[in-house]
Enzyme design. Structure first.
Site, mmCIF file in Angstrom:
data_model
loop_
_atom_site.group_PDB
_atom_site.id
_atom_site.type_symbol
_atom_site.label_atom_id
_atom_site.label_comp_id
_atom_site.label_asym_id
_atom_site.label_seq_id
_atom_site.Cartn_x
_atom_site.Cartn_y
_atom_site.Cartn_z
ATOM 1 C CB SER A 49 -0.926 0.019 1.223
ATOM 2 O OG SER A 49 -1.781 -1.096 1.228
ATOM 3 N N GLY A 228 -4.259 -1.882 -0.863
ATOM 4 C CA GLY A 228 -3.439 -1.580 -2.024
ATOM 5 C C GLY A 228 -3.189 -0.095 -2.151
ATOM 6 C CB CYS A 256 -6.995 -1.087 2.877
ATOM 7 S SG CYS A 256 -5.882 0.336 2.751
ATOM 8 C CD GLN A 260 -9.606 3.737 -0.371
ATOM 9 O OE1 GLN A 260 -8.978 3.519 -1.400
ATOM 10 N NE2 GLN A 260 -9.029 4.199 0.728
ATOM 11 N N GLY A 300 -4.797 7.039 2.386
ATOM 12 C CA GLY A 300 -4.846 8.472 2.129
ATOM 13 C C GLY A 300 -6.127 8.899 1.448
ATOM 14 C CG PHE A 301 -7.460 8.252 -1.836
ATOM 15 C CD1 PHE A 301 -7.908 9.269 -2.670
ATOM 16 C CD2 PHE A 301 -6.129 7.855 -1.931
ATOM 17 C CE1 PHE A 301 -7.049 9.866 -3.587
ATOM 18 C CE2 PHE A 301 -5.270 8.445 -2.842
ATOM 19 C CZ PHE A 301 -5.731 9.461 -3.661
ATOM 20 C CG HIS A 346 -4.082 -2.679 6.905
ATOM 21 N ND1 HIS A 346 -2.997 -3.017 6.135
ATOM 22 C CD2 HIS A 346 -4.685 -1.661 6.251
ATOM 23 C CE1 HIS A 346 -2.927 -2.228 5.071
ATOM 24 N NE2 HIS A 346 -3.947 -1.397 5.130
ATOM 25 C CD GLU A 348 -3.278 -6.808 7.795
ATOM 26 O OE1 GLU A 348 -2.458 -5.889 7.954
ATOM 27 O OE2 GLU A 348 -4.435 -6.618 7.382
#
Length: 374
Positions: A49, A228, A256, A260, A300-301, A346, A348
């Site tokens: 990512s 990602g 993540c 989105q 960041g989004f 995340h 995990e």
């Protein structure tokens, strides 16, 4: 640490920091962001990512446990540059195979040390994440600044072709196989399929370019989309594929970037955060239970959706299920009439706390219910 070459860090707004090279000698340009994790730097460095980004660590002392052969989350280091204040002089772990400095150098990662990372973080907090450049090959500030301002921005960037697997591979279930999951690799971390395998899931990790027909061919009980890099507005193929998955009512779990993509598939927009969430200490509330969990982030989004009530989607009503308590950013989504949900962080926990591990169990429960026809 043996490197003593002078290095400079130049931000696109003209701010300059001077220090010493750390890792490879050279020049690199990317979006500069900060990560608040006090540990887990090896997992951070190898998180796909972070492709396209120069990562500044807010914790001042980095590298004390060196690098080992077991904690890589992918096949390589993905950060485009690395910024630390006080690199460890020695590595102090029995698991260590070499120093962090040596690993960065071996993989060609240009970094800088000895700068005031607190001042850098405060600057990014006030001005927002921005393009930056590190150079230990030259100390010409004007020349580096010119290259930084000519570099592409993160908004509109796509790195999926760089980070995804080239071909499908299988992570077998641990113990008795209970389910088959198609995991779309948008930049997946190694711990994620292992967390699913621990729950009896056979995980087929597939390229980001996988079509719905290729996914359906393995007869999955569920579909997963990973974390990602890049702007989710560019992930059109993943969105189109997910729409087909949802239309087929196949259970879905995304994290993540997968969150989105889910938001876009539900006809919600995405937007760029000022400086984003990165680190392993972000407080998130699960609105379905009221529980607050400390979570690992790198985004960041974010998805634009109402925090209260429901919203209409092509697949029935949806709702926000998780929210960041620092700034009210959407951290989770779910459909009410279909087995599909996602989170922005995340679970995990590599690196990070284990508060969100229950989400993998929630995915198992969805697949179990769908199999039973509930």
């Amino acid at each position: 640490m043996t490197a003593t070459t002078e290095a400079i860090l130049v931000l696109e707004d003209g701010r300059v920091f001077r220090g010493e090279s750390y890792g490879a000698v050279g020049e690199t340009i990317g979006e500069i962001v900060f990560s608040t994790g006090m540990t887990g730097y090896q997992e951070t460095l190898t998180d796909p990512s972070y492709k396209g980004q120069i990562v500044a660590m807010t914790a001042p002392h980095i590298g004390n446990t060196g690098v080992n052969d077991e904690d890589f989350e992918s096949r390589r280091i993905w950060v485009d540059g690395y910024v630390v204040r006080d690199p460890a002089r020695v590595r102090s772990s029995w698991r260590s195979s070499q120093t962090l400095d040596a690993e960065l150098e071996a993989q060609g990662v240009v970094g800088i040390s000895g700068i005031d990372t607190r001042a850098l973080t405060r600057h990014l907090r006030e001005r927002g994440s921005m393009r930056g450049g590190i150079s230990s090959a030259s100390t010409d500030v004007a020349a580096l600044l010119a290259r930084v301002t000519e570099a592409p921005q993160m908004k509109g960037a796509s790195f999926l072709a760089d980070v995804t697997t080239e071909q499908t591979y299988v992570v077998p279930a641990v113990g008795e196989k209970r389910f088959t999951v198609a995991a779309i690799d948008l930049g997946i971390k190694g711990m994620t399929p292992r967390r699913m395998a621990e729950r009896g899931i056979e995980v087929h990790v597939m390229p980001a370019t996988a079509t719905y027909d290729e996914i359906a061919a393995i007869g999955p009980d569920g579909v997963f989309m990973s974390n990602g890099p890049g702007d989710p507005a560019t992930a059109d193929h993943a969105v189109a594929t997910l729409k087909q998955v949802l239309a087929a009512r196949t259970p879905y779990f995304g994290i993540c970037l997968g969150n989105q993509v889910f938001g876009r598939a539900l006809d919600r927009g995405t937007y760029k955060l000022v400086y984003g969430h990165r680190g392993i200490n972000q407080p998130v509330q699960d609105l379905t239970t009221g529980k607050v969990e400390i979570t690992a982030h790198n985004h960041g989004f974010a998805v634009d959706a109402p925090l209260t009530g429901t919203f209409e989607t092509p697949y029935g009503p949806g709702r926000v299920t998780h929210v960041c308590l620092n700034d009210d950013v959407v951290e989770g989504l779910a459909l009410l009439d279909q087995p599909a949900f996602s989170v922005q962080y995340h679970p995990e926990a590599a690196a990070g706390p284990h508060d969100a591990a229950y989400l993998f169990d929630r995915f198992v429960d969805l697949m179990s219910a769908e199999k039973a026809g509930v």
